[in-house]
Design a protein around this motif. Structure first.
Motif, PDB file in Angstrom:
ATOM      1  N   LEU A 111     -19.702   0.100  -0.601  1.00  0.00           N
ATOM      2  CA  LEU A 111     -18.608   0.775  -1.298  1.00  0.00           C
ATOM      3  C   LEU A 111     -17.618  -0.202  -1.927  1.00  0.00           C
ATOM      4  O   LEU A 111     -16.641   0.222  -2.550  1.00  0.00           O
ATOM      5  CB  LEU A 111     -17.871   1.703  -0.318  1.00  0.00           C
ATOM      6  N   PHE A 113     -15.742  -2.876  -0.429  1.00  0.00           N
ATOM      7  CA  PHE A 113     -14.640  -3.485   0.321  1.00  0.00           C
ATOM      8  C   PHE A 113     -14.879  -4.993   0.457  1.00  0.00           C
ATOM      9  O   PHE A 113     -16.027  -5.459   0.387  1.00  0.00           O
ATOM     10  CB  PHE A 113     -14.532  -2.845   1.711  1.00  0.00           C
ATOM     11  N   GLU A 117     -12.406  -6.838   5.172  1.00  0.00           N
ATOM     12  CA  GLU A 117     -12.230  -5.387   5.356  1.00  0.00           C
ATOM     13  C   GLU A 117     -13.511  -4.749   5.886  1.00  0.00           C
ATOM     14  O   GLU A 117     -13.471  -3.874   6.758  1.00  0.00           O
ATOM     15  CB  GLU A 117     -11.823  -4.747   4.029  1.00  0.00           C
ATOM     16  N   TYR A 293      -8.351   6.004  -0.885  1.00  0.00           N
ATOM     17  CA  TYR A 293      -9.806   5.805  -0.853  1.00  0.00           C
ATOM     18  C   TYR A 293     -10.512   7.114  -0.484  1.00  0.00           C
ATOM     19  O   TYR A 293     -11.493   7.101   0.273  1.00  0.00           O
ATOM     20  CB  TYR A 293     -10.175   4.718   0.168  1.00  0.00           C
ATOM     21  N   TRP A 294     -10.071   8.228  -1.036  1.00  0.00           N
ATOM     22  CA  TRP A 294     -10.630   9.508  -0.598  1.00  0.00           C
ATOM     23  C   TRP A 294     -12.106   9.662  -0.963  1.00  0.00           C
ATOM     24  O   TRP A 294     -12.893  10.238  -0.194  1.00  0.00           O
ATOM     25  CB  TRP A 294      -9.811  10.669  -1.169  1.00  0.00           C
ATOM     26  N   GLN A 295     -12.525   9.127  -2.104  1.00  0.00           N
ATOM     27  CA  GLN A 295     -13.930   9.235  -2.477  1.00  0.00           C
ATOM     28  C   GLN A 295     -14.810   8.398  -1.555  1.00  0.00           C
ATOM     29  O   GLN A 295     -15.867   8.849  -1.097  1.00  0.00           O
ATOM     30  CB  GLN A 295     -14.132   8.789  -3.938  1.00  0.00           C
ATOM     31  N   GLU A 296     -14.347   7.158  -1.300  1.00  0.00           N
ATOM     32  CA  GLU A 296     -15.085   6.295  -0.370  1.00  0.00           C
ATOM     33  C   GLU A 296     -15.132   6.912   1.029  1.00  0.00           C
ATOM     34  O   GLU A 296     -16.160   6.836   1.716  1.00  0.00           O
ATOM     35  CB  GLU A 296     -14.436   4.917  -0.296  1.00  0.00           C
ATOM     36  N   GLN A 356      -3.598   0.798   2.970  1.00  0.00           N
ATOM     37  CA  GLN A 356      -4.483   1.706   2.255  1.00  0.00           C
ATOM     38  C   GLN A 356      -5.820   1.873   2.988  1.00  0.00           C
ATOM     39  O   GLN A 356      -6.390   2.959   3.030  1.00  0.00           O
ATOM     40  CB  GLN A 356      -4.738   1.207   0.831  1.00  0.00           C
ATOM     41  N   VAL A 357      -6.305   0.760   3.570  1.00  0.00           N
ATOM     42  CA  VAL A 357      -7.557   0.827   4.328  1.00  0.00           C
ATOM     43  C   VAL A 357      -7.352   1.647   5.603  1.00  0.00           C
ATOM     44  O   VAL A 357      -8.249   2.387   6.031  1.00  0.00           O
ATOM     45  CB  VAL A 357      -8.073  -0.587   4.658  1.00  0.00           C
ATOM     46  N   TYR A 360      -7.789   5.092   4.777  1.00  0.00           N
ATOM     47  CA  TYR A 360      -9.238   5.361   4.707  1.00  0.00           C
ATOM     48  C   TYR A 360      -9.774   5.695   6.102  1.00  0.00           C
ATOM     49  O   TYR A 360     -10.533   6.659   6.278  1.00  0.00           O
ATOM     50  CB  TYR A 360      -9.911   4.130   4.120  1.00  0.00           C
TER      51      TYR A 360
END
Length: 562
Positions: A111, A113, A117, A293-296, A356-357, A360
């Motif tokens: 994805l 990262f 990460e 990161y909603w899609q991931e 942000q992670v 996720y």
């Protein structure tokens, strides 16, 4: 100070009232209550209304909720019950950790990262949701099944892995392998000492302590809670996980003959704390980071849930468990745990990943926990729907795992001269006779008479479960307590033979109408008559039916409302 206390009281009131309303809606619509608790935190927290920010007191209650849950898990892990599957559980846990970490690494790397990460994500995504799995399995009375014990065993080993992971992240420098090795070695050494102490205490200390307080119900309960907090204090002082401390405390108490009674008294407190715990998960989610990161997160959730199921399915089947155990044990473990938030938050504080992670992580944990709740809740229904297909996958010999489960047995509630008189009769016809009594003096007498004895109050659901009421084929109640009779009539199998005790003819007639096969009116019937009636039932059903018909006619003549 008064204003602060008022705010805390209002926060608690809002959480409890909101969780109660949502859980009632969930019950009406056939949804698990845990989903309602998770959404309570989301609605009240920063994602939606933002009326509760999460005070230190709420965080403390939340942590206590998880600690009490692990405390109860310890009660379930009686060494005699898990000895037959312990090696398999260890094998499954080790390979599950390796394979699910590799899967999470590949998904995160694909994805896009960064390498750091990706490594952190892989380390954080391996944990199953202990609170959700254990809570639902306990509610469904499945913690004592083979699949339930496999799940609980794997979750406990995962919790130990969590402690090791936290020790790694807390090391002064991740660039120094020796520093990491010393940090992990210290944790394992301290955990070993606590484990040895817990096991030794269950054999040499606790039996003597509880023998003196078992007659005093409040002291009996308080002593168990104090023992739990003693271990929690030890682990806090040693900078270890309080959940592991609570588990070890419960583990030591779980080896006692009084464990069923203690478990029944601890569970109501745990249920209250768990509302705060599940709500607090939603309160921790920050609105500004959760959708970055909603899609991931969506792709990862689907990939990890499917991958986790296949990994567990392969590993459990590899140990030659039957197909139902393999399927339910696998589908129970597909989620990503809230523990990923704990490790992720620590990684953020150390500067390994940004917030942000962590958002996720939050979205994956909330999504997979919510969806998997339904999988755990309806695991048997899903299995039976696909049973024909799954049975085609059976291609090797299945192991015979005996967990000494009670089935086809007889239960006697109350251990006195009457029960001692009829036990030999029952032993001739049933594979096991289980005695349940809450008089501590009876414990030693039962041991001398070499009978299977459970200490506890039969009104307690945990005690009825331990005695195997649903699977018993014969139940004899010698207790005067009306609630015990009601518990038997409502909880025993319809085909189970029920010999009950009544204090008057009115109650006797009522019990016959509600399904009792024979009712003892103690002031009238002697122990010889009870033994004679039991002997008649065991030898000739036709004669027994005539005997009962005659007794009912006699009772009708005396019952005031007939």
């Amino acid at each position: 100070m008064a204003d602060t206390e008022l705010v805390i009281a209002i926060d608690f009131a809002i959480i409890i009232i909101s969780a109660t309303i949502l859980s009632l809606i969930a019950r009406k619509t056939g949804q698990p209550a845990i989903v309602a608790y998770l959404f309570t935190g989301l609605i009240l927290g920063p994602v939606f209304l933002d009326v509760i920010s999460g005070s230190p007191i709420i965080e403390l209650f939340s942590e206590l909720g998880l600690a009490f849950l692990l405390f109860l898990i310890g009660f379930e892990m009686n060494f005699g019950n898990i000895r037959g599957i312990l090696k398999s559980v260890v094998n499954i846990s080790i390979y599950q950790t390796i394979l699910q970490t590799a899967l999470a690494f590949l998904v995160a790397y694909a994805l896009g990262f960064t390498m750091m990460e990706t490594v952190i994500i892989a380390l954080c995504m391996v944990f199953g949701a202990t609170p959700i799995i254990v809570k639902i399995l306990a509610d469904k009375k499945e913690t004592a099944t083979v699949a339930g014990r496999i799940n609980i065993g794997v979750l406990i080993i995962q919790d130990i892995y969590l402690v090791i992971l936290l020790a790694i992240f807390n090391a002064e420098s991740l660039d120094d392998p020796m520093e990491i090795l010393l940090s992990v070695g210290e944790v394992l050494f301290l955990l070993s000492l606590l484990g040895i102490f817990a096991i030794a205490a269950s054999r040499y200390i606790l039996p003597h302590i509880f023998e003196y307080t078992v007659r005093q119900s409040h002291a009996f309960f308080a002593q168990a809670i104090a023992w739990g907090f003693l271990f929690i204090s030890f682990t806090e002082y040693l900078d270890l996980s309080v959940e592991i401390g609570a588990f070890l405390a419960g583990l030591s108490l779980g080896q006692l003959r009084y464990s069923g009674e203690l478990k029944g008294r601890v569970r109501p407190i745990t249920n209250f704390f768990m509302i705060i715990f599940f709500s607090s998960i939603g309160l921790q989610v920050q609105a500004e980071y959760i959708l970055v990161y909603w899609q991931e997160a969506l792709i990862s959730s689907v990939a990890l849930m499917l991958g986790n199921f296949l990994i567990m399915f392969y590993l459990i089947r590899r140990e030659k468990f039957d197909m139902k155990t393999t399927f339910t044990g696998s589908i129970n473990m597909v989620q990503v745990s809230e523990f990923s938030l704990v490790v992720g938050a620590l990684a953020v504080s150390r500067g390994f990943i940004d917030e942000q992670v962590l958002g996720y992580f939050s979205l994956i944990a909330l999504g997979t926990m919510s969806v998997s709740t339904y999988f755990v809740y309806y695991n048997n229904q899903i299995y039976y729907k696909y049973q024909v297909f799954l049975e085609r996958l059976q291609h090797h010999e299945e192991r015979d795992v005996s967990l000494d489960e009670l089935k086809g047995h007889a239960i006697i509630v109350g251990y006195d001269i009457v029960s001692q008189y009829v036990i030999p009769l029952l032993k001739e016809h049933y594979n096991k006779v289980v005695i349940v009594d809450n008089d501590p003096d009876r414990v030693n007498e039962a041991e001398e008479d070499n009978v299977f004895f459970i200490f506890g109050d039969f009104k307690q659901e945990e005690i009825r479960k331990e005695a195997g009421l649903k699977d018993a084929v014969f139940i004899l109640n010698l207790s005067r307590d009306i609630r015990v009779n009601e518990a038997i009539l409502n909880g025993a199998d319809e085909d189970g033979i029920k010999f009950l005790r009544a204090v008057n003819t009115d109650l006797a007639f009522r019990y016959y109408k509600e399904g009792a096969h024979y009712v003892i009116i103690y002031d009238i019937v002697s122990r010889e008559k009870i033994a004679q009636s039991l002997g008649t039932y065991l030898k000739s059903r036709d004669k027994f039916k005539k005997l009962i018909a005659q007794d009912i006619e006699n009772i009708k003549k005396q019952a005031s409302y007939v």
